[in-house]
Scaffold this active site. Structure first.
Site, PDB file in Angstrom:
ATOM      1  N   ALA A  25       0.761  -1.226   0.023  1.00  0.00           N
ATOM      2  CA  ALA A  25      -0.182   0.042   0.110  1.00  0.00           C
ATOM      3  C   ALA A  25       0.953   1.068  -0.066  1.00  0.00           C
ATOM      4  CB  ALA A  25      -0.700   0.059   1.134  1.00  0.00           C
TER       5      ALA A  25
ATOM      6  N   GLY B 182       0.208  -4.862   0.936  1.00  0.00           N
ATOM      7  CA  GLY B 182      -0.937  -5.017   0.052  1.00  0.00           C
ATOM      8  C   GLY B 182      -0.767  -5.777  -0.973  1.00  0.00           C
TER       9      GLY B 182
ATOM     10  N   GLU C   4      -1.203  -9.456  -0.254  1.00  0.00           N
ATOM     11  CA  GLU C   4      -2.846  -9.350   0.116  1.00  0.00           C
ATOM     12  C   GLU C   4      -3.462  -9.662  -1.244  1.00  0.00           C
ATOM     13  OE1 GLU C   4      -3.533  -7.323   4.473  1.00  0.00           O
ATOM     14  OE2 GLU C   4      -2.527  -6.027   2.846  1.00  0.00           O
TER      15      GLU C   4
ATOM     16  N   GLU D 254       4.222  -5.198   7.695  1.00  0.00           N
ATOM     17  CA  GLU D 254       3.610  -4.013   8.094  1.00  0.00           C
ATOM     18  C   GLU D 254       4.150  -3.620   9.661  1.00  0.00           C
ATOM     19  OE1 GLU D 254       0.751  -5.209   4.811  1.00  0.00           O
ATOM     20  OE2 GLU D 254       2.104  -6.209   6.374  1.00  0.00           O
TER      21      GLU D 254
END
Length: 258
Positions: free
Chosen positions: A64, A109, A112, A132
């Site tokens: 992200a 992300g 994911e 993260e």
């Protein structure tokens, strides 16, 4: 529809979604996620397999977008997380096979996003992980849950608690990645797999995907009952009649998805 940060291309019944912000290593900001949401909504019934990959040569999705996230308030972070979860759920719930072609960094992300696909194939150059905690947060787009289901609780905890980036070979060893390929062979391999899928009944594949996903968290007897009912239901379909007739007549089946 014109997009800035993604490309959605279709060849026959196979669509390929490119996350295409190579200067930002394809990081997922709000705009990219919103474009992905729109693209997934736009996929029509003529698409029977979706491949997801990264634009450029370095990254699938490097994570992200930290430049955007750094200034978020708690409320804004909740909204950003909700957007990411919504997109991952849309991808996961598509009634067609989805294949992640992990061509480079798939961190945070990006990992994911790959986990939300049905099958993950990776380039030899790929690096995967959920780092993260090194930023003082946790995975926010489903990583704690999908990684645990993919590789088991202890391995997921190890990867999330250490924030370790693993190479494609290690990812295959622990069951996160199905196959590892040379970079130039990755997309052709994914398209070859898609071509094999296209030979089969799309309605049967959709139903099989639904039963696998819905049954995974159920008691075995409950899950088997779901399978039994779905198996029987398909005998009311035109695809079942065509598939069995074609088999008996020793010819390729022509499926309609009905």
């Amino acid at each position: 529809m014109a997009y800035e940060n993604i490309r959605l291309e279709q060849e026959g019944a196979v669509a390929t979604l490119f996350i295409d912000r190579p200067k930002a290593l394809n990081a997922l900001n709000s705009k990219t996620l919103q474009e992905m949401e729109a693209a997934l909504k736009s996929i029509g019934q003529d698409v029977r397999v979706l491949i997801v990959t990264g634009g450029g040569e370095k990254a699938f999705v490097a994570g992200a977008d930290i430049a955007e996230m750094a200034a978020l308030t708690e409320t804004q972070a909740q909204e950003f997380g909700a957007l990411g979860h919504r997109v991952m759920a849309m991808l996961e719930e598509l009634p067609i096979p989805t294949i992640a072609a992990v061509n480079g960094f798939a961190l945070g992300g990006g990992c994911e996003l790959a986990l939300a696909c049905d099958i993950i194939y990776a380039s030899e150059k790929a690096k995967l992980g959920l780092p993260e905690v090194g930023l003082g947060v946790i995975p926010g787009f489903g990583g704690t849950q999908r990684l645990t289901r993919a590789v088991g609780r202890a391995r997921a905890k190890e990867l999330i608690f250490t924030g370790e980036r693993i190479d494609a070979a290690k990812a295959k060893e622990i069951g996160l990645v199905l196959e590892v390929l040379a970079p130039e062979a990755l997309l052709p391999h994914c398209r070859d797999v898609a071509a094999k899928m296209l030979k089969n009944g799309p309605l049967a594949i959709a139903k099989a995907k639904r039963v696998i996903e819905a049954g995974a968290d159920q008691d075995l007897r409950v899950a088997n009952e779901m399978e039994r009912k779905t198996f029987g239901e398909l005998f009311g379909s035109a695809d079942q009649r065509e598939g069995m007739k074609a088999f008996l007549e020793k010819r390729p089946a022509t499926f309609t998805g009905k």
